[in-house]
Design a protein around this motif. Structure first.
Motif, short mmCIF file in Angstrom:
data_model
loop_
_atom_site.label_atom_id
_atom_site.label_comp_id
_atom_site.label_asym_id
_atom_site.label_seq_id
_atom_site.Cartn_x
_atom_site.Cartn_y
_atom_site.Cartn_z
N MET A 1 -39.66 97.95 3.11
CA MET A 1 -39.61 97.55 4.34
C MET A 1 -40.55 98.36 5.20
SD MET A 1 -36.60 96.33 7.24
CE MET A 1 -36.53 95.37 8.84
N LEU A 2 -40.25 99.61 5.59
CA LEU A 2 -41.86 100.58 6.15
C LEU A 2 -42.29 101.04 4.54
CD1 LEU A 2 -38.70 102.72 8.09
CD2 LEU A 2 -41.05 101.17 8.80
N PRO A 3 -43.52 101.27 5.29
CA PRO A 3 -44.71 102.30 4.97
C PRO A 3 -44.00 102.89 3.45
CG PRO A 3 -45.94 101.88 6.79
CD PRO A 3 -44.43 101.58 6.71
N SER A 4 -44.57 103.95 2.06
CA SER A 4 -43.35 104.36 1.37
C SER A 4 -43.49 106.19 1.91
CB SER A 4 -44.30 104.66 -0.07
OG SER A 4 -45.27 104.61 0.05
N GLU A 5 -44.70 106.89 2.86
CA GLU A 5 -44.68 107.53 3.68
C GLU A 5 -43.69 107.90 4.50
OE1 GLU A 5 -47.12 105.41 3.25
OE2 GLU A 5 -48.43 106.12 3.78
N PHE A 6 -42.81 106.91 4.61
CA PHE A 6 -41.84 107.18 5.67
C PHE A 6 -40.93 106.16 5.76
CE2 PHE A 6 -46.15 106.64 7.62
CZ PHE A 6 -46.08 107.50 8.74
N ALA A 7 -40.17 107.02 4.32
CA ALA A 7 -38.85 106.31 3.99
C ALA A 7 -38.48 107.37 4.63
CB ALA A 7 -39.27 106.52 2.01
N ALA A 8 -38.52 108.37 5.12
CA ALA A 8 -36.99 108.77 5.64
C ALA A 8 -36.47 107.81 6.42
CB ALA A 8 -37.75 110.11 5.88
N LEU A 9 -37.54 107.12 7.67
CA LEU A 9 -36.40 106.29 8.06
C LEU A 9 -36.03 105.22 7.41
CD1 LEU A 9 -40.37 106.22 10.55
CD2 LEU A 9 -38.17 106.77 11.04
N SER A 50 -48.19 107.41 14.13
CA SER A 50 -49.72 106.44 15.40
C SER A 50 -50.71 107.12 14.16
CB SER A 50 -49.89 107.51 16.08
OG SER A 50 -49.02 107.61 17.28
N GLU A 51 -51.04 107.89 13.96
CA GLU A 51 -52.18 108.40 13.64
C GLU A 51 -51.70 107.22 11.92
OE1 GLU A 51 -52.43 112.23 10.98
OE2 GLU A 51 -52.60 112.69 12.90
N HIS A 52 -51.57 106.83 11.24
CA HIS A 52 -50.58 106.29 9.73
C HIS A 52 -51.17 104.52 10.37
CE1 HIS A 52 -49.41 104.84 5.59
NE2 HIS A 52 -49.28 103.29 7.09
N LEU A 53 -50.72 104.27 11.64
CA LEU A 53 -50.71 102.62 11.83
C LEU A 53 -52.83 103.11 12.42
CD1 LEU A 53 -47.39 102.43 13.70
CD2 LEU A 53 -48.11 100.91 11.57
N ASP A 54 -53.10 103.39 13.11
CA ASP A 54 -54.61 103.42 13.72
C ASP A 54 -55.85 103.22 12.08
OD1 ASP A 54 -53.25 103.80 16.19
OD2 ASP A 54 -54.30 105.99 16.12
N ASN A 55 -55.86 103.38 10.82
CA ASN A 55 -55.67 102.89 10.18
C ASN A 55 -56.38 101.53 10.18
OD1 ASN A 55 -56.80 105.67 9.00
ND2 ASN A 55 -54.24 105.87 7.77
N TYR A 56 -55.66 100.77 10.53
CA TYR A 56 -55.22 99.38 10.95
C TYR A 56 -55.48 98.62 11.82
CZ TYR A 56 -52.64 100.34 6.61
OH TYR A 56 -52.03 101.03 4.99
N PRO A 64 -45.29 95.99 6.22
CA PRO A 64 -44.08 97.40 6.41
C PRO A 64 -44.87 98.56 7.72
CG PRO A 64 -44.45 96.80 4.30
CD PRO A 64 -45.88 95.66 4.54
N GLU A 65 -46.56 98.52 8.15
CA GLU A 65 -47.23 98.33 9.19
C GLU A 65 -45.87 98.21 10.51
OE1 GLU A 65 -48.23 98.84 5.71
OE2 GLU A 65 -49.04 100.73 6.03
N ARG A 66 -46.24 97.24 9.92
CA ARG A 66 -45.91 96.26 11.83
C ARG A 66 -44.57 96.83 12.18
NH1 ARG A 66 -43.80 91.51 13.48
NH2 ARG A 66 -44.22 90.84 15.14
#
Lengths: 106, 421
Positions: A1-9, A50-56, A64-66
């Motif tokens: 559901m989320l980007p893989s880097e944010f699996a902890a969430l 924030s940094e990750h999302l700012d790539n889009y 997943p980013e949304r």
């Protein structure tokens, strides 16, 4: 559901909610322990998210980013109870309510 | 010792001797007869801001506005000629509300080619002409040109759409006067991203203006919003505005804004430090024209510590412009002597990135945390005013705009009553 880097969430995806009304309702329905647990994992990831999302471009976020952005909106909403109020409700707000009836689309 | 210079008259209030300095009687906020007089003398005779041009972007775009205080509902619509017009929301046939969805009392918006009554299908063009009558032959010499929608004065200032139920009212720009003129050129048209809050408040409409026309209550009522050391400091310092101006019936307060960005990051909450935003909005101004230099009406005191200016456009519009390039409007729509609908709009330059959007989200959420405290306090005030145990209340120099508001309403009511006799 989320980007893989944010699996902890991933355990906190019930906080992925479309509207401020839903986010605020969930806040009121949650215990301080639940909000603290969400905050403790999400807050340290806010800058990285924030940094990750700012790539889009904002209007073309992949799903997943949304979801990640909506989750961060919930973090903003619970930051008041966690950082200052120590309770879900705004102190001294009694029966007052305030509905967000128009909010920008993401 | 004041932190900021006061006028040579000795105080802001004494600059305007017509206002006096005596305690103010608040019967005007609890007396049902006075409320009835206000409806006639104020709300049916002054320019009321009902929205922005962006709400009616193209031909056929419309929205309705419930004006309980004037016992009517209006339709605001952009016509084929691009003009924005306002009409009473009533069908000329049998008086049905013309534009509504499932619930007659709820405001609606949309786009259409014409308005069709749900009851017997009478149709009206976007400029209000009656164009179709069901079974027209059944009527008696019906001249359709005499049954167009009832039009209301509608004029636009800097993108703000105003209506006036009084056909003899002064033109809008003349009514808004110098305070508004000083704001012309501000890039309102760039700030099209909107958060709209709405609440029903159990108090007289003027009491909420009282709450937002002074910032003197902030270090007290909103004390818990700041971290403890900062709250203690704010409480001890109190609050003083940089500058006040009254161009009756309108007024303004100019204020400092040291939190945007704060000199000391330790005084703000952790989420504010990460997102660089908070109650005073995103700390960095958007990259648009029109913010430097600002129009001459902003920061009239020319103060270096300037943070925001809040304008009270009589009777029920607050326009608050923040230094970092965004603004707010508040509207207070009376529904009874002790109730009103409060609307707040936060306007930002549209976010281009998720980070910008998160900053706006924090500003909007923070606004709500404060406004809930204000709204709830007003209900407590209303109940005790109603007891009439105390009738007259001392207002300080930081409450100048309140003194002016209550006197201005009283002047309108008196003038109207005198004219009727």
């Amino acid at each position: 559901m989320l980007p893989s880097e944010f699996a902890a969430l991933e355990p906190f995806t019930p906080w992925v909610l479309e509207t401020e009304r839903e986010r605020y309702s969930k806040r009121l329905a949650s215990s301080m322990e639940e909000m603290q647990a969400f905050y403790d994992v999400a807050f340290p990831l806010l800058e990285q998210a924030s940094e990750h999302l700012d790539n889009y471009p904002l209007d073309e976020l992949p799903e997943p980013e949304r979801n990640l952005l909506l989750l961060m909106f919930s973090l903003v909403n619970v930051s008041f109870p966690v950082e200052v109020w120590k309770q879900a409700r705004v102190p001294d707000s009694g029966a007052a309510y305030m509905d967000l009836v128009v909010e920008p689309k993401v | 010792m004041p932190h900021f210079a006061k006028p040579s008259a000795g105080s802001w209030t004494e600059q305007y001797p017509e206002l006096g300095t005596s305690p103010v009687n608040y019967e005007d906020s609890i007396d049902p007869a006075y409320y009835e007089a206000e409806r006639e003398a104020v709300f049916k005779r002054t320019w009321l801001n009902v929205g922005r041009v962006e709400q009616v972007p193209k031909t056929g775009s419309y929205f309705t506005k419930e004006l309980a205080v004037a016992d009517t509902s209006l339709i605001v619509v952009r016509g084929r000629d691009k003009e924005i017009r306002a009409f009473h929301n009533i069908c000329r046939h049998r008086g049905n509300k013309l534009v509504w969805n499932d619930f007659p009392g709820e405001e609606v918006k949309g786009t259409c080619r014409q308005f069709t009554c749900k009851y017997h299908a009478w149709r009206y063009s976007l400029d209000g002409e009656l164009t179709f009558v069901q079974q027209e032959q059944e009527f008696f010499d019906l001249d359709k040109s005499e049954y167009g929608l009832k039009q209301v004065r509608c004029e636009v200032w800097e993108g703000f759409v105003f209506v006036n139920l009084d056909p003899n009212a002064l033109p809008l720009r003349e009514y808004l006067g110098d305070l508004a003129k000083g704001l012309e050129g501000y890039p309102f048209h760039e700030m099209t991203e909107v958060f709209t809050y709405r609440a029903e408040i159990g108090s007289n409409w003027k009491l909420f203006i009282d709450a937002f026309a002074e910032f003197y209550h902030a270090p007290v009522l909103h004390m818990k919003q700041a971290v403890k050391d900062e709250a203690d400091k704010l409480f001890n310092v109190g609050y003083e505005a940089l500058h006040y101006e009254i161009h009756s019936p309108h007024s303004m307060i100019s204020s400092w804004g040291g939190m945007s960005p704060p000199k000391d990051l330790s005084i703000v909450k952790p989420i504010e430090r990460v997102l660089r935003s908070g109650l005073f909005g995103p700390w960095e101004a958007p990259d648009i024209g029109g913010l430097d230099p600002l129009p001459p009406g902003l920061n009239p005191g020319g103060h270096r510590a300037w943070g925001n200016d809040s304008f009270e456009f009589f009777p029920n519009m607050t326009l608050l412009i923040w230094k970092p390039g965004w603004y707010l409007t508040y509207h207070y729509w009376p529904t009874a002597v002790d109730r009103h609908i409060f609307e707040a709009n936060l306007y930002f330059v549209p976010a281009r990135t998720a980070r910008e959007r998160l900053k706006q989200e924090l500003a909007a959420v923070t606004f709500k945390e404060y406004a809930l405290q204000d709204g709830n306090t007003l209900e407590a005030t209303q109940t005790m005013l109603k007891s009439r145990v105390v009738t007259d209340f001392p207002l300080c120099d930081q409450e100048l705009l309140l003194r002016h508001l209550h006197k201005t309403v009283a002047d309108h009511v008196k003038e109207h009553t005198d004219a009727a006799q």
